[in-house]
Design a protein around this motif. Structure first.
Motif, PDB file in Angstrom:
ATOM      1  N   UNK A 138       0.846  -1.181   0.000  1.00 15.62           N
ATOM      2  CA  UNK A 138       0.000   0.000   0.000  1.00 15.62           C
ATOM      3  C   UNK A 138       0.887   1.238   0.000  1.00 15.62           C
ATOM      4  N   UNK A 139       0.340   2.318  -0.544  1.00 12.03           N
ATOM      5  CA  UNK A 139       1.030   3.602  -0.543  1.00 12.03           C
ATOM      6  C   UNK A 139       0.080   4.667  -0.008  1.00 12.03           C
ATOM      7  N   UNK A 140       0.566   5.892   0.100  1.00  7.97           N
ATOM      8  CA  UNK A 140      -0.230   6.990   0.641  1.00  7.97           C
ATOM      9  C   UNK A 140      -1.509   7.167  -0.167  1.00  7.97           C
ATOM     10  N   UNK A 141      -2.632   7.242   0.528  1.00  7.51           N
ATOM     11  CA  UNK A 141      -3.933   7.442  -0.107  1.00  7.51           C
ATOM     12  C   UNK A 141      -4.699   6.173  -0.381  1.00  7.51           C
ATOM     13  N   UNK A 154     -20.427   4.841   3.573  1.00  7.13           N
ATOM     14  CA  UNK A 154     -19.334   3.983   4.040  1.00  7.13           C
ATOM     15  C   UNK A 154     -18.067   4.819   4.113  1.00  7.13           C
ATOM     16  N   UNK A 155     -17.482   4.859   5.287  1.00  6.23           N
ATOM     17  CA  UNK A 155     -16.255   5.624   5.491  1.00  6.23           C
ATOM     18  C   UNK A 155     -15.066   4.746   5.087  1.00  6.23           C
ATOM     19  N   UNK A 156     -14.238   5.245   4.193  1.00  6.25           N
ATOM     20  CA  UNK A 156     -13.112   4.474   3.680  1.00  6.25           C
ATOM     21  C   UNK A 156     -11.835   4.896   4.407  1.00  6.25           C
ATOM     22  N   UNK A 157     -11.251   3.957   5.111  1.00 11.06           N
ATOM     23  CA  UNK A 157     -10.028   4.221   5.869  1.00 11.06           C
ATOM     24  C   UNK A 157      -8.851   4.192   4.903  1.00 11.06           C
ATOM     25  N   UNK A 158      -8.075   5.282   4.907  1.00  7.18           N
ATOM     26  CA  UNK A 158      -6.993   5.438   3.932  1.00  7.18           C
ATOM     27  C   UNK A 158      -5.639   5.569   4.624  1.00  7.18           C
ATOM     28  N   UNK A 159      -4.591   5.187   3.878  1.00 10.58           N
ATOM     29  CA  UNK A 159      -3.226   5.437   4.328  1.00 10.58           C
ATOM     30  C   UNK A 159      -3.008   6.951   4.302  1.00 10.58           C
ATOM     31  N   UNK A 160      -2.522   7.554   5.377  1.00 11.19           N
ATOM     32  CA  UNK A 160      -2.415   9.018   5.432  1.00 11.19           C
ATOM     33  C   UNK A 160      -1.478   9.568   4.356  1.00 11.19           C
ATOM     34  N   UNK A 163       2.684   9.265   3.984  1.00 13.00           N
ATOM     35  CA  UNK A 163       3.196   7.964   4.427  1.00 13.00           C
ATOM     36  C   UNK A 163       4.119   7.380   3.357  1.00 13.00           C
ATOM     37  N   UNK A 164       5.153   6.666   3.800  1.00  6.10           N
ATOM     38  CA  UNK A 164       6.056   5.986   2.872  1.00  6.10           C
ATOM     39  C   UNK A 164       5.458   4.694   2.329  1.00  6.10           C
ATOM     40  N   UNK A 165       4.353   4.240   2.959  1.00  7.42           N
ATOM     41  CA  UNK A 165       3.744   2.986   2.515  1.00  7.42           C
ATOM     42  C   UNK A 165       4.570   1.781   2.906  1.00  7.42           C
ATOM     43  N   UNK A 186       5.255  -3.191   7.199  1.00 11.61           N
ATOM     44  CA  UNK A 186       6.573  -3.747   7.514  1.00 11.61           C
ATOM     45  C   UNK A 186       7.575  -2.662   7.921  1.00 11.61           C
ATOM     46  N   UNK A 187       7.245  -1.412   7.678  1.00 12.44           N
ATOM     47  CA  UNK A 187       8.112  -0.310   8.110  1.00 12.44           C
ATOM     48  C   UNK A 187       7.897   0.026   9.575  1.00 12.44           C
ATOM     49  N   UNK A 188       6.935  -0.634  10.204  1.00 14.67           N
ATOM     50  CA  UNK A 188       6.603  -0.335  11.591  1.00 14.67           C
ATOM     51  C   UNK A 188       5.490   0.686  11.728  1.00 14.67           C
ATOM     52  N   UNK A 189       5.045   1.285  10.623  1.00 11.71           N
ATOM     53  CA  UNK A 189       3.987   2.280  10.691  1.00 11.71           C
ATOM     54  C   UNK A 189       2.651   1.610  10.993  1.00 11.71           C
ATOM     55  N   UNK A 190       1.914   2.213  11.914  1.00  6.48           N
ATOM     56  CA  UNK A 190       0.593   1.722  12.285  1.00  6.48           C
ATOM     57  C   UNK A 190      -0.467   2.709  11.785  1.00  6.48           C
ATOM     58  N   UNK A 191      -1.409   2.189  11.004  1.00  6.99           N
ATOM     59  CA  UNK A 191      -2.434   3.026  10.395  1.00  6.99           C
ATOM     60  C   UNK A 191      -3.683   2.992  11.265  1.00  6.99           C
ATOM     61  N   UNK A 192      -4.163   4.181  11.617  1.00  9.55           N
ATOM     62  CA  UNK A 192      -5.383   4.322  12.396  1.00  9.55           C
ATOM     63  C   UNK A 192      -6.524   4.778  11.496  1.00  9.55           C
ATOM     64  N   UNK A 193      -7.726   4.773  12.063  1.00 11.93           N
ATOM     65  CA  UNK A 193      -8.869   5.302  11.319  1.00 11.93           C
ATOM     66  C   UNK A 193      -8.885   6.824  11.341  1.00 11.93           C
ATOM     67  N   UNK A 194      -8.099   7.435  12.177  1.00 13.51           N
ATOM     68  CA  UNK A 194      -8.084   8.878  12.339  1.00 13.51           C
ATOM     69  C   UNK A 194      -6.849   9.484  11.690  1.00 13.51           C
ATOM     70  N   UNK A 195      -7.049  10.661  11.052  1.00 12.15           N
ATOM     71  CA  UNK A 195      -5.942  11.431  10.495  1.00 12.15           C
ATOM     72  C   UNK A 195      -6.028  12.869  10.991  1.00 12.15           C
TER      73      UNK A 195
END
Length: 636
Positions: A138-141, A154-160, A163-165, A186-195
């Motif tokens: 995945x990448x940003x967006x 329907x709320x679509x949760x996106x990569x902020x 983000x490096x993805x 795998x970069x350790x980034x944790x994606x939340x539903x909130x931005x």
């Protein structure tokens, strides 16, 4: 800085002076647009000017009682909004404080100073359905999951953005709060539903495209004569009492946008109260669900601090961009941008900046352009397509369209709905002046109307425009010599245009049926009036006086088409009765077919053979006494 998390204080200074919403501080290490907390009560403000050791701040709350030497704390972060599930069906102030939460905190109808709350509920759990699996990249967006935010959306949760993805290493379905990680990379980034996102910065998108689909409003004069595209911009200028707020509320209620963001910028509190009371009870014409299920309201009334008025339009457009990134069509209503410009003028004057025209700041045009340019039809970075349509009301003092806010808005927007106080006084609503209004989207939207409504849409609309233009010219003559001095064909043109005004352009926003008129019904009403015009001129050419033509029993029924729920059989019945009654006025003279009707029929056959359809036609010259008028088939 978002209100969801309290940022660390990076530096502290002290107040030097206070002038209304403008506060100066000294010994504060800050950057432009940093959020600060002012005074002992911690009032939220934003840095707007730095000169040496002096920092100027606009405060978003009332500054009464704040004095010199009180502390100023800098967060080091720009003004941002919380983005995530829970924004729909919510009512915010100008800096995204939820008003219902603030009321519960204070147990009062009026806001206390220094009280804040996160823009979305941090403790509420949402059912998360993943759209990606372990091992996906995945990448940003990119969309990683779906949350059912309301019964409609329907709320679509996106990569902020930013983000490096990476590759998904952990994801699972279930109930989570907006601060819980739902996807791990795998970069350790944790994606939340909130931005979080700064309100003055445009969210990244892909390519901006030319809009080709109309934003259907359900208002005949707007959809039929002056349409706006999805992703377009429109201005509604008008004097006090001409119907700006009602027009925007109609657009917010009935437009076919997926999401509506309604900004009450400096308007009277009773107008926003009407919106807040009506919207939860109204059904969405597209889905039948409550209208608030697709709506976010930003209420910044005239008695709220002027600085918050300046920020509310940025808060609204940022929320709109977030839903656009999900692939939704968003309609943003700003009522009114004049109040926003007045807020800029007040702050600019307190900063002692060089004034521009009528005291507005010299950067007024640039700020308006920055706001409206965030509208458009976009290909998003995640491959979806979404749009933001911005409709801004303008309140020129005394209805003077030459004032700076109106003129600078017209240079930017491509659709202009000019409200007329004279029409409003005559109780003609919507009071949009058809002679002054225009839309630059008409040509690029014609293909959609031809494909989805009727192939004759452009020609029929042009016939209506030409007829109304001719009426405007004739009215100038009528005021000098009277209607009876006109030739009969011009008298009949005035009668046709009267039904265009009364049956087509007028619309009752308070009638349960007439408040919304779809494109098919809009076209049917216009074609019924044109059918009357064609039959009436045929009768006139056959020698029937104008007085008899306009006296037929079925003619007043044109005015009642708009209020008919079952309108299709009604229109067919009215057209048949009009044709029968008008022809009955002259067929008893054994007139087989009038010159006009024959020429018109032959013209239509020729245009069909050439592959085109033309409905509009010019009126032939009336025959003088003892003159025999004939026509012959032109040479091939």
């Amino acid at each position: 800085m978002s209100k969801a998390t309290q940022a660390e204080i990076t530096d502290t200074g002290e107040i030097d002076s206070v002038s209304g919403p403008v506060v100066t501080a000294v010994d504060l290490d800050a950057r432009m647009n940093d959020v600060v907390y002012v005074g002992d009560e911690g009032l939220m403000g934003e840095v707007i000017e730095i000169e040496g050791n002096v920092t100027t701040i606009q405060v978003y709350e009332e500054t009464s009682g704040v004095g010199p030497e009180e502390p100023v704390e800098n967060t080091g972060e720009p003004l941002s909004v919380d983005l995530g599930p829970g924004m729909l069906d919510s009512i915010y102030d100008g800096v995204q404080r939820p008003l219902d939460v603030l009321q519960e905190k204070m147990d009062d109808a009026f806001l206390d100073r220094g009280v804040t709350a996160p823009g979305i509920d941090l403790d509420k759990s949402w059912e998360f359905e993943p759209e990606v699996a372990e091992g996906d990249s995945v990448t940003a967006g990119d969309i990683v999951g779906i949350v059912s935010e309301t019964v409609t959306i329907d709320h679509k949760v996106m990569v902020p953005p930013g983000s490096d993805g990476g590759e998904v290493t952990a994801v699972e379905a279930g109930e989570f709060t907006v601060t819980d990680p739902v996807v791990t990379l795998d970069t350790g980034e944790e994606i939340q539903m909130r931005q979080e996102w700064p309100v003055r910065e445009q969210r990244p998108t892909g390519e901006k495209q030319t809009p080709t689909e109309p934003l259907i409003s359900g208002q005949r004069i707007q959809d039929g004569l002056f349409p706006i595209a999805k992703g377009g911009t429109a201005a509604i200028p008008g004097p006090f009492g001409s119907g700006k707020t009602v027009t925007q509320q109609q657009l917010a209620k009935w437009s076919d946008a997926d999401i509506v963001v309604y900004i009450g910028c400096g308007e009277r509190g009773n107008e926003m109260t009407e919106v807040i009371e009506d919207f939860p009870e109204l059904p969405d014409p597209q889905t039948g669900n409550p209208l608030m299920a697709r709506t976010t309201l930003i209420a910044n009334t005239s008695n709220m601090p002027v600085a918050a008025r300046e920020s509310c339009v940025y808060t609204g457009i940022t929320i709109a961009e977030y839903y656009r990134d999900m692939g939704y069509d968003v309609a943003l209503m700003a009522d009114s941008t004049s109040r926003w410009a007045e807020a800029m003028r007040e702050i600019s004057s307190r900063l002692e900046e060089m004034p521009g025209e009528e005291g507005y700041p010299a950067y007024l045009a640039a700020r308006l352009a920055q706001f409206y340019e965030r509208a458009g039809y976009f290909e998003n970075t995640n491959g979806t397509e979404g749009s933001i349509s911005v409709i801004g009301a303008v309140s020129p003092p005394g209805g003077d369209f030459s004032e700076p806010v109106t003129q600078n808005t017209l240079r930017i927007t491509k659709c202009f709905w000019a409200l007329d106080a004279d029409l409003a006084e005559r109780r003609h609503f919507p009071s949009i002046n058809w002679n002054e209004s225009y839309s630059l989207y008409r040509d690029q939207l014609d293909d959609w109307f031809i494909e989805n409504v009727d192939e004759d849409w452009p020609d029929t609309r042009q016939w209506a425009v030409d007829t109304l233009d001719e009426e405007g010219e004739l009215q100038e003559i009528v005021q000098l010599v009277g209607k009876d001095a006109l030739p009969e064909d011009q008298q009949l043109t005035l009668e046709v245009s009267r039904y265009l005004r009364e049956a087509y352009l007028q619309q009752n926003a308070l009638h349960e049926v007439d408040t919304y008129c779809g494109p098919d019904k809009t076209f049917a009403i216009l074609t019924a009036i044109k059918r009357f015009s064609d039959e009436a001129f045929d009768a006139l050419d056959a020698g029937v006086p104008v007085e008899e033509i306009v006296d037929i029993d079925s003619l007043p029924r044109l005015n009642r088409i708009g209020v008919q729920e079952e309108w299709e059989p009604y229109v067919d019945e009215v057209e048949s009765e009009m044709a029968e009654q008008l022809r009955g006025l002259y067929w008893w003279k054994n007139t087989k077919l009038s010159t006009r009707s024959a020429a018109h029929s032959y013209s239509r056959r020729l245009t069909r053979q050439s592959g085109t359809t033309r409905l509009s036609r010019s009126k032939p010259r009336r025959a003088r006494p003892n003159e025999v008028r004939s026509w012959s088939r032109p040479a091939a």
